[in-house]
Design a protein around this motif. Structure first.
Motif, PDB file in Angstrom:
ATOM      1  N   UNK A 195      10.906   8.565  -6.934  1.00 16.07           N
ATOM      2  CA  UNK A 195      12.079   7.908  -6.051  1.00 16.07           C
ATOM      3  C   UNK A 195      11.850   6.618  -6.797  1.00 16.07           C
ATOM      4  N   UNK A 196      12.357   5.663  -5.771  1.00 14.20           N
ATOM      5  CA  UNK A 196      12.229   3.947  -5.269  1.00 14.20           C
ATOM      6  C   UNK A 196      10.957   3.714  -5.300  1.00 14.20           C
ATOM      7  N   UNK A 197      10.323   2.697  -5.652  1.00 14.23           N
ATOM      8  CA  UNK A 197       9.121   2.280  -5.470  1.00 14.23           C
ATOM      9  C   UNK A 197       9.735   1.355  -5.455  1.00 14.23           C
ATOM     10  N   UNK A 198       8.529  -0.133  -4.372  1.00 10.24           N
ATOM     11  CA  UNK A 198       8.513  -1.814  -4.981  1.00 10.24           C
ATOM     12  C   UNK A 198       7.089  -1.736  -5.648  1.00 10.24           C
ATOM     13  N   UNK A 199       7.026  -1.910  -6.043  1.00  8.89           N
ATOM     14  CA  UNK A 199       5.654  -2.595  -6.664  1.00  8.89           C
ATOM     15  C   UNK A 199       5.735  -3.731  -7.475  1.00  8.89           C
ATOM     16  N   UNK A 200       5.022  -4.712  -7.579  1.00  8.80           N
ATOM     17  CA  UNK A 200       4.656  -6.257  -8.246  1.00  8.80           C
ATOM     18  C   UNK A 200       5.134  -6.088  -9.235  1.00  8.80           C
ATOM     19  N   UNK A 202       1.036  -0.852   0.122  1.00 10.01           N
ATOM     20  CA  UNK A 202      -0.184   0.596   0.224  1.00 10.01           C
ATOM     21  C   UNK A 202       0.966   1.136   0.237  1.00 10.01           C
ATOM     22  N   UNK A 203       1.715   1.255   0.900  1.00 13.44           N
ATOM     23  CA  UNK A 203       2.564   2.169   1.042  1.00 13.44           C
ATOM     24  C   UNK A 203       3.433   2.550  -0.321  1.00 13.44           C
ATOM     25  N   UNK A 204       3.760   1.861  -1.026  1.00 15.22           N
ATOM     26  CA  UNK A 204       4.893   2.264  -2.297  1.00 15.22           C
ATOM     27  C   UNK A 204       3.680   2.083  -3.653  1.00 15.22           C
ATOM     28  N   UNK A 205       2.965   1.806  -3.842  1.00 17.50           N
ATOM     29  CA  UNK A 205       1.419   2.019  -4.115  1.00 17.50           C
ATOM     30  C   UNK A 205       1.340   3.673  -4.345  1.00 17.50           C
ATOM     31  N   UNK A 206       0.708   3.989  -3.213  1.00 22.18           N
ATOM     32  CA  UNK A 206       0.428   5.623  -2.611  1.00 22.18           C
ATOM     33  C   UNK A 206       1.909   6.350  -3.097  1.00 22.18           C
ATOM     34  N   UNK A 207       2.317   6.192  -2.795  1.00 16.12           N
ATOM     35  CA  UNK A 207       4.236   6.632  -3.060  1.00 16.12           C
ATOM     36  C   UNK A 207       4.118   7.032  -4.684  1.00 16.12           C
ATOM     37  N   UNK A 208       4.100   5.642  -5.306  1.00 17.72           N
ATOM     38  CA  UNK A 208       3.883   5.933  -7.230  1.00 17.72           C
ATOM     39  C   UNK A 208       2.775   6.265  -7.373  1.00 17.72           C
ATOM     40  N   UNK A 209       1.182   5.803  -6.574  1.00 12.76           N
ATOM     41  CA  UNK A 209       0.445   7.079  -7.467  1.00 12.76           C
ATOM     42  C   UNK A 209       0.811   8.879  -7.716  1.00 12.76           C
ATOM     43  N   UNK A 210       1.542   8.910  -6.328  1.00 17.82           N
ATOM     44  CA  UNK A 210       1.841  10.838  -6.175  1.00 17.82           C
ATOM     45  C   UNK A 210       2.676  10.930  -6.727  1.00 17.82           C
TER      46      UNK A 210
END
Length: 261
Positions: free
Chosen positions: A246-251, A229-237
């Motif tokens: 920034x670096x995010x972790x997504x499947x 959830x945290x990484x997806x919210x960050x990636x959406x923003x």
């Protein structure tokens, strides 16, 4: 023999008269000579004026002759340049005529090529990750309708087909977030979609209670646990340009490559 005084006086008077006549004759001759000299001078002056006038005319004509010769030289150079341009244009016209003869052949060949390209694009979209499905399908439908129109040139049709291909290429190297409806468990829900190129395509419900990632093998959504959830919210923003990259972790779903025919 001695002359009388009267005779002497007469002789003196005669001599004086003769001298006077001689002086008068000489004076008349002198006047004539002076007059003749004046006439000669006047004639010489008129002749000099005529000579000066002729000399001026000759000089003027000489200047005109030189100017005309210079203009002729310039025109010769100009005509030479123009002739070269005309020769080049004639060559270009010959090449253009030859090219125009090939236009009809090219048009006959390019129309089937564009039709195959559109069919290939449609097949690719149907096999691809299903993001923006309505928009991409509409683009293909517009291309098919365009191919039947006679008021659009072949070059413009080809440009639009290539433009559609370029749009699909750009999808593979961009990040995007958008909102849309998604059917989950038989109900349509308002969700946020996140696309990272073509390697990750996920959704999250507006309340954040449910998340999923697209599985290209099963052509379905796989549920994700709350750890994303945290990484997806960050990636959406980040996709909405609300945060700096920034670096995010997504499947990431890696499927076996398929052959598109």
């Amino acid at each position: 023999m001695k002359l009388s005084k009267l005779a002497q006086a007469g002789l003196f008077v005669g001599m004086a008269s003769m001298a006077s006549s001689a002086l008068a004759a000489q004076s008349e001759q002198l006047d004539q000579a002076v007059k003749a000299g004046q006439e000669i001078n006047q004639s010489a002056g008129k002749s000099q004026q005529k000579i000066d006038k002729i000399a001026d005319q000759i000089q003027s004509k000489l200047q005109q002759f030189k100017a005309v010769n210079k203009e002729i030289d310039g025109l010769n150079v100009y005509n030479g340049q123009m002739q070269k341009q005309i020769d080049n244009q004639l060559t270009e016209l010959t090449d253009l005529a030859s090219s125009m003869e090939q236009v009809s052949i090219i048009e006959r060949q390019i129309s089937p090529l564009m039709a195959r390209m559109i069919d290939t694009l449609e097949a690719f979209i149907s096999l691809d990750v299903p993001f923006l499905s309505e928009e991409r399908s509409k683009r293909v439908a517009n291309l098919k309708a365009m191919m039947e129109r006679a008021d659009i040139s072949a070059s413009e049709k080809f440009r639009r087909v290539m433009e559609a291909y370029q749009v699909e290429v750009d999808y593979g190297r961009t990040i995007e977030a958008y909102s849309d409806l998604l059917e989950l468990d038989g109900k349509e829900m308002d969700v946020d979609f996140l696309r990272i190129g073509r390697v990750a395509y996920v959704y999250q419900t507006r309340d954040g209670s449910r998340m999923g990632a697209w599985n290209t093998d099963s052509k379905s959504w796989d549920d994700l646990d709350a750890g994303y959830r945290t990484d997806i919210n960050k990636a959406l923003r980040i996709a909405r340009k609300q945060l700096a990259p920034d670096l995010v972790v997504v499947p990431v779903n890696v499927s076996e490559p398929s052959t598109l025919r």
